[in-house]
Design a protein around this motif. Structure first.
Motif, PDB file in Angstrom:
ATOM      1  N   PRO A   1       0.291   4.459  14.833  1.00  0.00           N
ATOM      2  CA  PRO A   1       0.057   5.900  14.686  1.00  0.00           C
ATOM      3  C   PRO A   1      -1.261   6.331  15.342  1.00  0.00           C
ATOM      4  O   PRO A   1      -2.181   5.524  15.516  1.00  0.00           O
ATOM      5  CB  PRO A   1      -0.031   6.103  13.159  1.00  0.00           C
ATOM      6  CG  PRO A   1       0.466   4.835  12.535  1.00  0.00           C
ATOM      7  CD  PRO A   1       0.173   3.751  13.545  1.00  0.00           C
TER       8      PRO A   1
ATOM      9  N   GLY B   1       0.822  -1.223   0.000  1.00  0.00           N
ATOM     10  CA  GLY B   1       0.000   0.000   0.000  1.00  0.00           C
ATOM     11  C   GLY B   1       0.843   1.255   0.000  1.00  0.00           C
ATOM     12  O   GLY B   1       0.561   2.208   0.730  1.00  0.00           O
TER      13      GLY B   1
ATOM     14  N   SER C   1      -2.079   0.812  14.770  1.00  0.00           N
ATOM     15  CA  SER C   1      -2.868   2.021  15.061  1.00  0.00           C
ATOM     16  C   SER C   1      -3.003   2.131  16.577  1.00  0.00           C
ATOM     17  O   SER C   1      -2.841   1.135  17.291  1.00  0.00           O
ATOM     18  CB  SER C   1      -4.272   1.876  14.452  1.00  0.00           C
ATOM     19  OG  SER C   1      -5.148   2.857  14.968  1.00  0.00           O
TER      20      SER C   1
ATOM     21  N   VAL D   1      -8.142  -7.296   4.161  1.00  0.00           N
ATOM     22  CA  VAL D   1      -7.028  -6.407   3.786  1.00  0.00           C
ATOM     23  C   VAL D   1      -6.122  -6.159   4.995  1.00  0.00           C
ATOM     24  O   VAL D   1      -4.891  -6.241   4.903  1.00  0.00           O
ATOM     25  CB  VAL D   1      -7.563  -5.060   3.229  1.00  0.00           C
ATOM     26  CG1 VAL D   1      -6.406  -4.095   2.959  1.00  0.00           C
ATOM     27  CG2 VAL D   1      -8.385  -5.295   1.974  1.00  0.00           C
TER      28      VAL D   1
ATOM     29  N   SER E   1       1.475   3.490  -2.434  1.00  0.00           N
ATOM     30  CA  SER E   1       1.265   4.538  -3.428  1.00  0.00           C
ATOM     31  C   SER E   1       0.645   5.802  -2.830  1.00  0.00           C
ATOM     32  O   SER E   1       0.420   6.776  -3.540  1.00  0.00           O
ATOM     33  CB  SER E   1       0.387   4.010  -4.577  1.00  0.00           C
ATOM     34  OG  SER E   1      -0.866   3.610  -4.081  1.00  0.00           O
TER      35      SER E   1
ATOM     36  N   ARG F   1      -2.452  -1.544  -5.052  1.00  0.00           N
ATOM     37  CA  ARG F   1      -3.549  -2.409  -5.508  1.00  0.00           C
ATOM     38  C   ARG F   1      -4.122  -1.874  -6.810  1.00  0.00           C
ATOM     39  O   ARG F   1      -4.283  -2.605  -7.770  1.00  0.00           O
ATOM     40  CB  ARG F   1      -4.639  -2.506  -4.437  1.00  0.00           C
ATOM     41  CG  ARG F   1      -5.794  -3.437  -4.815  1.00  0.00           C
ATOM     42  CD  ARG F   1      -6.841  -3.478  -3.728  1.00  0.00           C
ATOM     43  NE  ARG F   1      -7.338  -2.149  -3.395  1.00  0.00           N
ATOM     44  CZ  ARG F   1      -8.344  -1.538  -4.017  1.00  0.00           C
ATOM     45  NH1 ARG F   1      -8.984  -2.132  -4.994  1.00  0.00           N
ATOM     46  NH2 ARG F   1      -8.724  -0.327  -3.651  1.00  0.00           N
TER      47      ARG F   1
ATOM     48  N   ALA G   1      -0.466  -5.766  -6.508  1.00  0.00           N
ATOM     49  CA  ALA G   1      -1.073  -6.937  -5.863  1.00  0.00           C
ATOM     50  C   ALA G   1      -2.109  -6.473  -4.857  1.00  0.00           C
ATOM     51  O   ALA G   1      -1.938  -5.438  -4.200  1.00  0.00           O
ATOM     52  CB  ALA G   1      -0.028  -7.785  -5.140  1.00  0.00           C
ATOM     53  N   ASP G   2      -3.174  -7.234  -4.753  1.00  0.00           N
ATOM     54  CA  ASP G   2      -4.135  -7.063  -3.661  1.00  0.00           C
ATOM     55  C   ASP G   2      -3.620  -7.936  -2.524  1.00  0.00           C
ATOM     56  O   ASP G   2      -3.521  -9.164  -2.681  1.00  0.00           O
ATOM     57  CB  ASP G   2      -5.521  -7.533  -4.145  1.00  0.00           C
ATOM     58  CG  ASP G   2      -6.587  -7.439  -3.059  1.00  0.00           C
ATOM     59  OD1 ASP G   2      -6.240  -7.479  -1.861  1.00  0.00           O
ATOM     60  OD2 ASP G   2      -7.765  -7.352  -3.407  1.00  0.00           O
TER      61      ASP G   2
ATOM     62  N   ILE H   1      -6.700   8.363   4.011  1.00  0.00           N
ATOM     63  CA  ILE H   1      -7.670   7.555   4.766  1.00  0.00           C
ATOM     64  C   ILE H   1      -8.538   8.461   5.645  1.00  0.00           C
ATOM     65  O   ILE H   1      -9.653   8.101   6.023  1.00  0.00           O
ATOM     66  CB  ILE H   1      -6.934   6.477   5.610  1.00  0.00           C
ATOM     67  CG1 ILE H   1      -7.814   5.226   5.789  1.00  0.00           C
ATOM     68  CG2 ILE H   1      -6.513   6.990   6.967  1.00  0.00           C
ATOM     69  CD1 ILE H   1      -7.091   4.038   6.448  1.00  0.00           C
ATOM     70  N   ASN H   2      -8.026   9.666   5.953  1.00  0.00           N
ATOM     71  CA  ASN H   2      -8.746  10.623   6.796  1.00  0.00           C
ATOM     72  C   ASN H   2      -9.324  11.778   5.986  1.00  0.00           C
ATOM     73  O   ASN H   2      -9.440  12.907   6.481  1.00  0.00           O
ATOM     74  CB  ASN H   2      -7.812  11.157   7.893  1.00  0.00           C
ATOM     75  CG  ASN H   2      -7.547  10.110   8.951  1.00  0.00           C
ATOM     76  OD1 ASN H   2      -8.433   9.336   9.289  1.00  0.00           O
ATOM     77  ND2 ASN H   2      -6.332  10.078   9.479  1.00  0.00           N
TER      78      ASN H   2
ATOM     79  N   ASN I   1       2.036  -1.763  10.177  1.00  0.00           N
ATOM     80  CA  ASN I   1       1.430  -0.468  10.457  1.00  0.00           C
ATOM     81  C   ASN I   1       0.126  -0.731  11.201  1.00  0.00           C
ATOM     82  O   ASN I   1      -0.886  -1.107  10.603  1.00  0.00           O
ATOM     83  CB  ASN I   1       1.186   0.327   9.171  1.00  0.00           C
ATOM     84  CG  ASN I   1       0.985   1.805   9.481  1.00  0.00           C
ATOM     85  OD1 ASN I   1       0.776   2.183  10.632  1.00  0.00           O
ATOM     86  ND2 ASN I   1       1.047   2.634   8.460  1.00  0.00           N
TER      87      ASN I   1
ATOM     88  N   VAL J   1      -3.175  10.810  11.512  1.00  0.00           N
ATOM     89  CA  VAL J   1      -2.156  11.243  10.555  1.00  0.00           C
ATOM     90  C   VAL J   1      -2.852  11.854   9.339  1.00  0.00           C
ATOM     91  O   VAL J   1      -3.914  11.362   8.917  1.00  0.00           O
ATOM     92  CB  VAL J   1      -1.286  10.036  10.108  1.00  0.00           C
ATOM     93  CG1 VAL J   1      -0.089  10.517   9.304  1.00  0.00           C
ATOM     94  CG2 VAL J   1      -0.827   9.221  11.317  1.00  0.00           C
TER      95      VAL J   1
END
Ligand code: NAD
Length: 267
Positions: free
Chosen positions: A191, A13, A148, A118, A15, A38, A67-68, A198-199, A146, A194
């Protein structure tokens, strides 16, 4: 600082957001970086260009691999391509993650399954492939997850996300314990808030962002580079005796912020 000189790294992930910042930081520290995405090859190519530009001496390689992470065949192919191109792999960063807010009693099981696939199945599949490779040659390896703050803090209306990060804590610890004797270190970064896609619900909305940041003891959300720096430390030899740990980089969010004021003593 070039603590990762010549190390071969695969980042899932990568990118956008934190994954992109990790790719750029690791390249700046001398690593060869495989940038997994992905969908959206253009963004992955942008990460490749940023990583290339971050190299101080121009040496090192970038590879873009689609790749997924929840798809076993695609994960196997991604590892085969990366190892063939780089010769070997030294470090895996399980970064890819998604969330889907919804009151818990209204969650569709397909949505629940997708987040777990995922966020948890993906890191399992990638870690398994990495460990098989690490064990096939001398030298051990490093896996970084990663996670949280929601590894330990419940998050109502984000049940599948919360569960996935809670599971990630045990993924980190179980693998760390199982492979500590074979020179494989497994750690996580947790984290807080951030500024990443995603936010998108709050990062560009000053009112919503102010509300989020009012809960953070340090008073502001992190940028991705502040999180990538913690990954770089854990990946490097400077963390050679650290395994099975989650380092929370959260501006104090795990410190029970509601206790900033003495509301419990009555004095
Ligand atoms: P982001 O949305 O920019 O990054 C997530 C990346 O994962 C994207 O590039 C996306 O394309 C990729 N991805 C999604 N599904 C995938 C799949 N099936 N296979 C491969 N890649 C896939 O957001 P981010 O904030 O950079 O998130 C990265 C990680 O950081 C996530 O695991 C997230 O849970 C974690 N995290 C983020 C925050 C935050 O506040 N931004 C806080 C704590 C943890």
């Amino acid at each position: 600082m070039e603590r990762l000189q010549g190390k071969n790294v695969l980042i899932t992930g990568a990118s956008s957001g934190i994954g992109q910042a990790i790719a750029v930081r690791f390249a700046a520290e001398g690593a060869n970086v495989a940038i997994n995405y992905r969908s959206g090859a253009e963004q992955a190519e942008a990460t490749r260009a940023m990583a290339k530009a971050a190299r101080s001496n121009g040496s090192g390689r970038e590879l873009v691999v689609q790749a997924d992470v929840s798809n076993e065949d695609q994960v196997k192919q991604m590892f085969a391509t990366t190892i063939e191109e780089f010769g070997q792999l030294d470090i895996l960063v399980n970064n890819a993650g998604i969330q889907k807010p919804c009151p818990s009693h209204e969650i569709e099981s397909s949505d629940f399954d997708r987040v777990i696939s995922v966020n948890l199945r993906g890191p399992f599949l990638c870690s398994r492939e990495a460990i098989r490779h690490f064990l096939s040659r001398p030298g051990g390896g490093v896996i970084l997850n990663n996670s949280s703050v929601h590894e330990i803090i419940p998050k109502p209306k984000y049940l599948s996300y919360s569960i996935s990060k809670g599971g990630m804590e045990n993924l980190t610890k179980s693998l760390a314990l199982e492979y500590a004797g074979q020179g494989i270190r497994v750690n996580a970064v947790g984290p807080g808030a951030v500024v990443t896609p995603i936010n998108k619900a709050w990062i560009d909305n000053p009112k919503a962002r102010g509300e989020v940041e009012s809960h953070i003891p340090m008073g502001h959300a992190a940028n991705s580079c502040e999180i990538a720096a913690v990954f770089a430390f854990l990946a490097s030899h400077e963390a050679s005796y650290v395994t099975g740990q989650t380092i929370f980089a959260c501006g104090g969010l795990t410190l029970y912020p509601e206790f900033r004021v003495a509301w419990s003593s009555g004095e």
